[in-house]
Design an enzyme around this catalytic site. Structure first.
Site, short mmCIF file in Angstrom:
data_model
loop_
_atom_site.label_atom_id
_atom_site.label_comp_id
_atom_site.label_asym_id
_atom_site.label_seq_id
_atom_site.Cartn_x
_atom_site.Cartn_y
_atom_site.Cartn_z
N THR A 229 0.89 -1.47 0.10
CA THR A 229 0.06 0.06 0.20
C THR A 229 0.83 1.21 -0.25
OG1 THR A 229 -0.24 -0.07 2.34
CG2 THR A 229 -2.05 -1.06 0.96
N LYS B 257 3.39 -6.94 4.08
CA LYS B 257 3.50 -5.47 3.72
C LYS B 257 3.11 -5.00 4.91
CE LYS B 257 0.18 -3.26 3.47
NZ LYS B 257 -0.46 -2.53 4.33
N THR C 150 0.39 -3.61 11.73
CA THR C 150 -0.56 -3.91 10.60
C THR C 150 0.18 -4.10 9.14
OG1 THR C 150 -1.91 -1.95 10.96
CG2 THR C 150 -1.91 -2.77 8.86
N GLU D 207 6.06 4.78 7.63
CA GLU D 207 5.51 5.86 7.17
C GLU D 207 6.26 7.13 7.52
OE1 GLU D 207 1.48 5.67 7.88
OE2 GLU D 207 0.99 4.47 5.88
N ASN E 36 -0.58 10.24 6.43
CA ASN E 36 -1.74 10.10 7.18
C ASN E 36 -2.99 11.02 7.18
OD1 ASN E 36 -0.97 7.26 7.94
ND2 ASN E 36 0.50 8.14 9.02
N SER F 49 -7.88 10.63 0.94
CA SER F 49 -8.35 11.58 -0.17
C SER F 49 -7.47 11.62 -1.19
CB SER F 49 -8.45 12.73 0.24
OG SER F 49 -7.17 13.24 1.15
#
Lengths: 383, 383
Positions: A145, A168, A179, A259, A378, A383
């Site tokens: 992702t 992942k 996650t 991230e 994040n 969006s």
């Protein structure tokens, strides 16, 4: 080599149009002769439809295939979302000539939206057509992702059997699990109970001790499939160690790709009264946003470490706490120790060592800093 | 009017050079005739030296003065830091002709560094010289750290007594308490036991339900001093309501001034099996970094709300959860409800309403978003 490093497995990764670009459907197939399997799942009580399915499907210790997709988590999608899982499984099972109850499903992406079944089902056709004994890398690529790189790991045992894996995960990394989706394969000969024990032990000290942002996913799944294709029986201990090594390798890759992070932070809590205490303290430090911001700013703010420790139920006396940051003991006996000016935080790796002086137990928890880019990634994700 | 809104109190705020600029020492003095008092403190087990002192000093329900400073938390400073508190108290007590054990101390600023006593003690001389019945505003100004504005509140009861207050706090806002120093004063006639009951009840539903960043301070203190100077006895219920109203007012001001925040988020959890359940769910949502980033990005990402609820032990069924964001019911029965496109997040205020469908209890928790400026302020704080 990913999941096809172990003999008896084929895999594929294809683009089905679930994401705006790139591969997004992966398939891992166990051609046997064995089909023993084990899996662990998120402890979040709000579980995605594929988790609800896979928990039931793997309960008998048998799995023949794992179907994975990025581009949508199929979480919080209600009965319709569960029906979508079922339809996918039925379709894949028919294509592969296996029982639907032997197909596991993993999904990742935005929560709360249905998967576009008109794209996913044709994607399964493509994936089955693309299955190959060299397809592991493609599969690992298709489950990304926000991951900037595909994560794979392999261990080959001198006895002649292997464990391969792909994972992942780049955000929402917290217990339990971090996650992530992870599929491990082995061609060792092993029973489901041995696989289960090996997997649970490995996850407990690897993925479960990653805490990038304190957020627990609805979709976490770690599955281990066994083909037995090497014909060589793996002793429980050797299997457990190989599985642990692969999980530790992948966990380190997840941390490195978290991230927006600029730091990889290792928190070692020692002389704790129990391992639970050590983990609780490590996790409390790992989740302290103020400390994580300070580390982003190269500030060895050990006061925030103590403030985090103080919120736990672990056994310790405040005036006995010692803290070292990158080997400089900035806090001694709960007060200032050596000068914080001596701490070099210019690199990517940060080591925080805490001594509780309450016992003999130790645990290590890994996290990241809290950066502008974390906020950016994040705030713009859906969006 | 701050703490001098109530009769019988004098206050001052002066610059002692603890900070690089601006006032940093405040003093609040109760001239009586009564000197009853109550206070609540951080539940962090790593408590700053002034907290350790003040807990003992107020245990007898009597206090004549509160000495406060910004520019240093005097936390994690060991026996030397405690000796500094003691020296400050002795100095102030002598200047004010009160007993040292009747002087409370509050400090705020960086953890782990000693206070410059050679500046603080002369600052106390200046503060005593500046004491005035109109000094409340100066005192409120002197306790600011990253606060962009001074926070004060006042309630005047029709019977003729008042409650005045000042507070500081802009980060590390989490239970219990939200990081902050707060001094309330009243000229009502009330015993220490009534003050204590009123203060604990007020804090429980105001400051304790602020959770800006999940980080608990080492220094939180809320003190309530009673002069009785109005000569009017306040019934327990009326006193409690006035104290609650002042605390609620200040809590709202803290939230509005939270470091780097662009949103004020109100999380209302309803139909919970218990108030504890409702608070646990509200707090879990308030601490979810991914949701807080999404709100910063004006993204009504209700999936992250459900993922946060799923980590709690509260009574609920995942397929019965309802979530509304700014009055749009984006999640109904655990799955997508009305379109998220209808949610207007352009303003500063965000209302998240959660229905657990498990009982009759309700609780409200307040938080902020997680922004670039939060990261910026907290990465550069000590440097």
């Amino acid at each position: 080599m990913s999941v096809t490093a172990a003999a008896g497995f084929r895999a594929a990764g294809v683009a089905a149009g679930l994401k705006s670009a790139g591969p997004d459907v992966a398939l891992v197939v166990n051609d046997g002769p064995l089909s023993s399997a084990a899996a662990v799942f998120t402890t979040n009580r709000v579980k995605a439809a594929p988790v609800l399915w896979s928990q039931q499907a793997v309960a008998d210790g048998v799995a023949r295939a794992v179907l994975l997709n990025s581009g949508g988590a199929n979480a919080c999608t209600g009965p319709d979302g569960f029906a979508d899982v079922h339809a996918s499984v039925e379709h894949a099972a028919q294509l592969l000539s296996v029982g639907a109850a032997d197909v596991l499903v993993c999904s990742t992406g935005l929560i709360g939206e249905r998967l576009p079944m008109d794209r996913l089902l044709p994607g399964l056709d493509s994936a089955v057509a693309a299955l190959s004994g060299k397809g592991g890398a493609d599969a690992a690529d298709a489950i990304r992702t926000t991951d900037t790189v595909a994560k794979t790991a392999t261990v080959t045992h001198p006895d002649g059997w292997s464990v391969g894996a792909m994972a992942k995960g780049a955000g929402m990394l917290a217990p339990s699990l971090a996650t992530m989706l992870c599929v491990l394969t082995t061609d060792a000969v092993a029973e489901a109970s041995s696989l289960d024990a090996a997997l649970r032990a490995a996850v407990r000290t690897t993925f479960d001790r990653l805490d990038a942002d304190g957020c627990m996913s609805t979709n976490d799944t770690v599955a281990l499939l066994c083909s037995g294709a090497s014909g060589i029986a793996a002793p429980d201990e050797a299997l457990a160690e190989a599985v642990r090594a692969v999980c530790a390798d992948l966990a380190a890759q997840l941390l490195a790709d978290a991230e927006g992070a600029t730091k990889e932070v290792e928190i070692v809590v020692s002389s704790a009264a129990s391992e639970d205490d050590a983990v609780e303290v490590g996790r409390s430090i790992a989740r302290n946003n103020l400390l994580k911001c300070a580390l982003f700013g190269n500030d060895p703010n050990w006061g925030r470490v103590l403030a985090a420790i103080g919120t736990t139920t672990a056994a310790f006396e405040p005036d006995e706490l010692d803290v070292a940051i990158n080997r400089v003991q900035v806090c001694r006996g709960g007060a200032a120790g050596d000068s914080r000016d001596g701490v070099d935080l210019s690199g990517r790796r940060v080591l925080i060592e805490v001594e509780l002086h309450a016992g003999e137990a130790t645990a290590t928890v890994h996290t990241n800093d809290l950066s502008h880019d974390y906020v950016e990634e994040n705030s713009a994700y859906s969006s």
